[in-house]
Design a protein around this motif. Sequence first.
Motif, PDB file in Angstrom:
ATOM      1  N   LEU A  73       0.848  -1.187   0.000  1.00  0.00           N
ATOM      2  CA  LEU A  73       0.000   0.000   0.000  1.00  0.00           C
ATOM      3  C   LEU A  73       0.886   1.240   0.000  1.00  0.00           C
ATOM      4  O   LEU A  73       1.738   1.414   0.875  1.00  0.00           O
ATOM      5  CB  LEU A  73      -0.892  -0.013   1.240  1.00  0.00           C
ATOM      6  CG  LEU A  73      -2.041   1.004   1.310  1.00  0.00           C
ATOM      7  CD1 LEU A  73      -3.071   0.705   0.236  1.00  0.00           C
ATOM      8  CD2 LEU A  73      -2.692   0.955   2.693  1.00  0.00           C
ATOM      9  N   GLN A  74       0.724   2.096  -0.987  1.00  0.00           N
ATOM     10  CA  GLN A  74       1.477   3.357  -1.067  1.00  0.00           C
ATOM     11  C   GLN A  74       0.529   4.517  -0.797  1.00  0.00           C
ATOM     12  O   GLN A  74      -0.513   4.638  -1.453  1.00  0.00           O
ATOM     13  CB  GLN A  74       2.139   3.516  -2.433  1.00  0.00           C
ATOM     14  CG  GLN A  74       3.269   2.531  -2.680  1.00  0.00           C
ATOM     15  CD  GLN A  74       3.952   2.748  -4.023  1.00  0.00           C
ATOM     16  OE1 GLN A  74       3.478   3.527  -4.844  1.00  0.00           O
ATOM     17  NE2 GLN A  74       5.073   2.074  -4.234  1.00  0.00           N
ATOM     18  N   VAL A  75       0.910   5.371   0.166  1.00  0.00           N
ATOM     19  CA  VAL A  75       0.058   6.492   0.552  1.00  0.00           C
ATOM     20  C   VAL A  75       0.795   7.807   0.334  1.00  0.00           C
ATOM     21  O   VAL A  75       2.028   7.850   0.249  1.00  0.00           O
ATOM     22  CB  VAL A  75      -0.379   6.360   2.028  1.00  0.00           C
ATOM     23  CG1 VAL A  75      -1.260   5.147   2.218  1.00  0.00           C
ATOM     24  CG2 VAL A  75       0.837   6.283   2.947  1.00  0.00           C
ATOM     25  N   GLY A  76       0.035   8.896   0.248  1.00  0.00           N
ATOM     26  CA  GLY A  76       0.647  10.199   0.029  1.00  0.00           C
ATOM     27  C   GLY A  76       1.318  10.740   1.267  1.00  0.00           C
ATOM     28  O   GLY A  76       2.339  11.434   1.186  1.00  0.00           O
ATOM     29  N   ASP A  77       0.767  10.407   2.438  1.00  0.00           N
ATOM     30  CA  ASP A  77       1.305  10.938   3.689  1.00  0.00           C
ATOM     31  C   ASP A  77       1.368   9.818   4.714  1.00  0.00           C
ATOM     32  O   ASP A  77       0.338   9.232   5.067  1.00  0.00           O
ATOM     33  CB  ASP A  77       0.422  12.080   4.196  1.00  0.00           C
ATOM     34  CG  ASP A  77       0.956  12.693   5.491  1.00  0.00           C
ATOM     35  OD1 ASP A  77       2.119  12.404   5.837  1.00  0.00           O
ATOM     36  OD2 ASP A  77       0.200  13.445   6.137  1.00  0.00           O
ATOM     37  N   ALA A  78       2.570   9.486   5.175  1.00  0.00           N
ATOM     38  CA  ALA A  78       2.749   8.411   6.151  1.00  0.00           C
ATOM     39  C   ALA A  78       3.050   8.949   7.541  1.00  0.00           C
ATOM     40  O   ALA A  78       3.614   8.261   8.387  1.00  0.00           O
ATOM     41  CB  ALA A  78       3.876   7.482   5.697  1.00  0.00           C
ATOM     42  N   VAL A 131      -3.497 -13.076  12.458  1.00  0.00           N
ATOM     43  CA  VAL A 131      -3.958 -14.014  11.429  1.00  0.00           C
ATOM     44  C   VAL A 131      -2.846 -14.383  10.459  1.00  0.00           C
ATOM     45  O   VAL A 131      -3.116 -15.000   9.415  1.00  0.00           O
ATOM     46  CB  VAL A 131      -5.164 -13.425  10.665  1.00  0.00           C
ATOM     47  CG1 VAL A 131      -6.363 -13.311  11.572  1.00  0.00           C
ATOM     48  CG2 VAL A 131      -4.822 -12.078  10.043  1.00  0.00           C
ATOM     49  N   GLY A 132      -1.598 -13.990  10.760  1.00  0.00           N
ATOM     50  CA  GLY A 132      -0.472 -14.480   9.973  1.00  0.00           C
ATOM     51  C   GLY A 132       0.154 -13.508   9.005  1.00  0.00           C
ATOM     52  O   GLY A 132       0.905 -13.929   8.120  1.00  0.00           O
ATOM     53  N   TRP A 133      -0.111 -12.219   9.143  1.00  0.00           N
ATOM     54  CA  TRP A 133       0.500 -11.221   8.255  1.00  0.00           C
ATOM     55  C   TRP A 133       1.550 -10.428   9.043  1.00  0.00           C
ATOM     56  O   TRP A 133       1.245  -9.865  10.093  1.00  0.00           O
ATOM     57  CB  TRP A 133      -0.550 -10.252   7.703  1.00  0.00           C
ATOM     58  CG  TRP A 133      -1.542 -10.892   6.784  1.00  0.00           C
ATOM     59  CD1 TRP A 133      -2.728 -11.452   7.142  1.00  0.00           C
ATOM     60  CD2 TRP A 133      -1.430 -11.028   5.370  1.00  0.00           C
ATOM     61  NE1 TRP A 133      -3.385 -11.939   6.035  1.00  0.00           N
ATOM     62  CE2 TRP A 133      -2.605 -11.693   4.928  1.00  0.00           C
ATOM     63  CE3 TRP A 133      -0.470 -10.670   4.420  1.00  0.00           C
ATOM     64  CZ2 TRP A 133      -2.835 -12.001   3.595  1.00  0.00           C
ATOM     65  CZ3 TRP A 133      -0.708 -10.975   3.085  1.00  0.00           C
ATOM     66  CH2 TRP A 133      -1.870 -11.642   2.683  1.00  0.00           C
ATOM     67  N   SER A 134       2.767 -10.400   8.530  1.00  0.00           N
ATOM     68  CA  SER A 134       3.822  -9.605   9.178  1.00  0.00           C
ATOM     69  C   SER A 134       3.918  -8.237   8.497  1.00  0.00           C
ATOM     70  O   SER A 134       3.837  -8.138   7.266  1.00  0.00           O
ATOM     71  CB  SER A 134       5.162 -10.329   9.095  1.00  0.00           C
ATOM     72  OG  SER A 134       5.581 -10.476   7.752  1.00  0.00           O
ATOM     73  N   PHE A 135       4.079  -7.181   9.298  1.00  0.00           N
ATOM     74  CA  PHE A 135       4.050  -5.809   8.783  1.00  0.00           C
ATOM     75  C   PHE A 135       5.455  -5.229   8.697  1.00  0.00           C
ATOM     76  O   PHE A 135       6.312  -5.487   9.545  1.00  0.00           O
ATOM     77  CB  PHE A 135       3.198  -4.928   9.697  1.00  0.00           C
ATOM     78  CG  PHE A 135       3.225  -3.479   9.325  1.00  0.00           C
ATOM     79  CD1 PHE A 135       2.483  -3.005   8.264  1.00  0.00           C
ATOM     80  CD2 PHE A 135       4.020  -2.579  10.043  1.00  0.00           C
ATOM     81  CE1 PHE A 135       2.506  -1.651   7.919  1.00  0.00           C
ATOM     82  CE2 PHE A 135       4.058  -1.232   9.702  1.00  0.00           C
ATOM     83  CZ  PHE A 135       3.296  -0.768   8.633  1.00  0.00           C
ATOM     84  N   SER A 136       5.689  -4.439   7.642  1.00  0.00           N
ATOM     85  CA  SER A 136       6.927  -3.673   7.504  1.00  0.00           C
ATOM     86  C   SER A 136       6.601  -2.399   6.735  1.00  0.00           C
ATOM     87  O   SER A 136       5.600  -2.324   6.010  1.00  0.00           O
ATOM     88  CB  SER A 136       8.007  -4.478   6.775  1.00  0.00           C
ATOM     89  OG  SER A 136       7.593  -4.780   5.454  1.00  0.00           O
ATOM     90  N   SER A 137       7.442  -1.370   6.888  1.00  0.00           N
ATOM     91  CA  SER A 137       7.195  -0.110   6.183  1.00  0.00           C
ATOM     92  C   SER A 137       8.512   0.504   5.742  1.00  0.00           C
ATOM     93  O   SER A 137       9.565   0.294   6.354  1.00  0.00           O
ATOM     94  CB  SER A 137       6.437   0.864   7.090  1.00  0.00           C
ATOM     95  OG  SER A 137       7.223   1.204   8.225  1.00  0.00           O
ATOM     96  N   SER A 138       8.442   1.256   4.649  1.00  0.00           N
ATOM     97  CA  SER A 138       9.606   1.966   4.132  1.00  0.00           C
ATOM     98  C   SER A 138       9.105   3.250   3.493  1.00  0.00           C
ATOM     99  O   SER A 138       8.516   3.225   2.395  1.00  0.00           O
ATOM    100  CB  SER A 138      10.364   1.112   3.115  1.00  0.00           C
ATOM    101  OG  SER A 138      11.435   1.836   2.553  1.00  0.00           O
ATOM    102  N   GLY A 139       9.301   4.375   4.169  1.00  0.00           N
ATOM    103  CA  GLY A 139       8.802   5.651   3.653  1.00  0.00           C
ATOM    104  C   GLY A 139       7.293   5.649   3.609  1.00  0.00           C
ATOM    105  O   GLY A 139       6.615   5.405   4.615  1.00  0.00           O
ATOM    106  N   ASN A 140       6.755   5.876   2.430  1.00  0.00           N
ATOM    107  CA  ASN A 140       5.301   5.917   2.250  1.00  0.00           C
ATOM    108  C   ASN A 140       4.724   4.567   1.808  1.00  0.00           C
ATOM    109  O   ASN A 140       3.550   4.503   1.438  1.00  0.00           O
ATOM    110  CB  ASN A 140       4.936   6.977   1.199  1.00  0.00           C
ATOM    111  CG  ASN A 140       5.199   8.375   1.707  1.00  0.00           C
ATOM    112  OD1 ASN A 140       5.640   8.565   2.837  1.00  0.00           O
ATOM    113  ND2 ASN A 140       4.931   9.385   0.876  1.00  0.00           N
ATOM    114  N   THR A 141       5.534   3.545   1.836  1.00  0.00           N
ATOM    115  CA  THR A 141       5.091   2.215   1.398  1.00  0.00           C
ATOM    116  C   THR A 141       4.903   1.299   2.605  1.00  0.00           C
ATOM    117  O   THR A 141       5.824   1.093   3.405  1.00  0.00           O
ATOM    118  CB  THR A 141       6.113   1.579   0.438  1.00  0.00           C
ATOM    119  OG1 THR A 141       6.300   2.440  -0.691  1.00  0.00           O
ATOM    120  CG2 THR A 141       5.630   0.224  -0.044  1.00  0.00           C
TER     121      THR A 141
END
Length: 573
Positions: free
Chosen positions: A110-115, A135-145
């Motif tokens: 998911l890419q957003v305009g403002d993180a 439920v089995g989803w691991s989260f990570s983020s990099s900038g606005n992604t």
Amino acid sequence: MKKRNLLQRSIIIAIITLVGFYVVIGPHGRRPHARDFTPSGIKENLAKNINLGLDLRGGSHLVMRVKVEDFFEKLTKESAIAAQDAAKEAGFDVKEAHAEIAGGNYAVVLQVGDASKLQELRDAVEKKADLSDRVGWSFSSSGNTLTWTLTGAAQRTLAESATDQAMKIIDTRINAVGVAEPTLARHGGQNSHEILLQMPGIQDPERLKQLLAGASHLELVHVISSPQTQGPVQTYPSEAEAIASLNSGGKVSPNRRVLPYTERPELTGQDANANANANVQTPKKWVVVESPAIIDGAQLRSATANQSRAGADEYEIDFSLKQIGAQKFGEWTGANINEYMGVVLDDTVKSIAFIKGQIFDQGQITGRFSKQSADDLALTLRSGALPAKIEYQEERTVGPSLGADSIRSGVRASLLGLTLVVLFMLIYYRGSGINAVIALLLNMILMLAGLIIFGATLTLPGIAGIILTIGMAVDSNVLIFERIREEIRSGKTIPSAVEQGFGHAFVTIIDTHVTTIVSSLFLYAFGAGPIRGFAVTLVLGLLVNLFSAVYVSRTIFIWLLSRKGKRVESLSI
């Protein structure tokens, strides 16, 4: 006292024997008729009473694999759409949302305009789109992604769950079709996700395969281009023209799908049965539907095909929804009256219904269905949606002639073994051998009766179990007779030798039978179809043998000794 005991024993044996004979050769499920007990009638009853397995009756052997990778792919794509909708609903500017699928990895990006409000955005998406680590989803983020990745542990759990669910649904469909004693079990290793299905007596496996695989995934969707029977059919002759109608530069947006649609022969004025026999294909058309679906097939509770009041040759499908699906479906139908809903099976539109009014937990699908079309669609609906497509890894067909040859060979082997055993007992034990032969024949009758009463299936390994039981039954008589001989040689009187012989041998017989029965129960619990067939006949045969070789044989000896009086000088043994 002895005469009263003998009378009681004789009555019990007579009742059990008569019941056993009737169960084996008598008609079941209706009132008996005189012709049922003629030689031809007995043969017909016997064929109906005993359920024959795949190897004896003929039928189909299928090995299927659940395509769990398709399940993961669909889950990821739907989660990407849900994540985008959840973020927009929460007020965030979404630049792009897509699914990344490569090398066994499944991720929602998911890419957003403002993180700047990352945690708030993450919470909103995970709550609405069900993408949490729970439920089995691991989260990570990099900038606005923002990225959610399906973990390996979750993939294994979901794959096992999908395979188990597929087995339950296939079992429901097989039982609905009416296959007698099908074999349905896991096949191969734990990570193979394969299912074994054996269908005795099915002469048309192709139609059954269509019912099993044709509904790999079932959805109720909103049809944008609306084919209808009451007016002009708004369809497209090719996929390219359907995509062009979207005015999206030749691309299909995430909230639309272009699917093939083939009108049923009865809607085009053709004979469905004639087309099936002649292999005539109705021209394929294309329609545009909304994505995601209104509801999934798993939210359907039941569906039945009933004759329509519109005409004697027309049928309709009455369906009901589970509570969780009923509310969602009710909201959608209330907002889309005079629109069209499509029934999608495995990415193909099978039927399109006109929404006349709001529907919550119960509704109807109408449209000039033939009986077979209505039955097939209702069966697919009520058995639920398979979580993923299935593909056939192996397919074998056993012809009825091969099954008949197996029966003849098995019966021939059983009769040969029985004849040799009878000759040995009569030659070696003389008059007492007749006692053993009577007990042995009764053993076989009662064993077949047990198979019929419990609804067990007779297979070729089952016949092997019967032959082994003959040997075990003879072994019991040999133990008893040899023990009686020893008692006679030690100087005991004939009545005392018979009494002691049965008493001492009984302990040994119980010991050998119990250990063999326990082993057979393990074979039944952990074995597949043929192994289970062997275990069932062996257990039934051994249980019956405790009655025939001990109780019946002893009663015959009591009768013989009572005829000769108290002073018996010799015994033919």
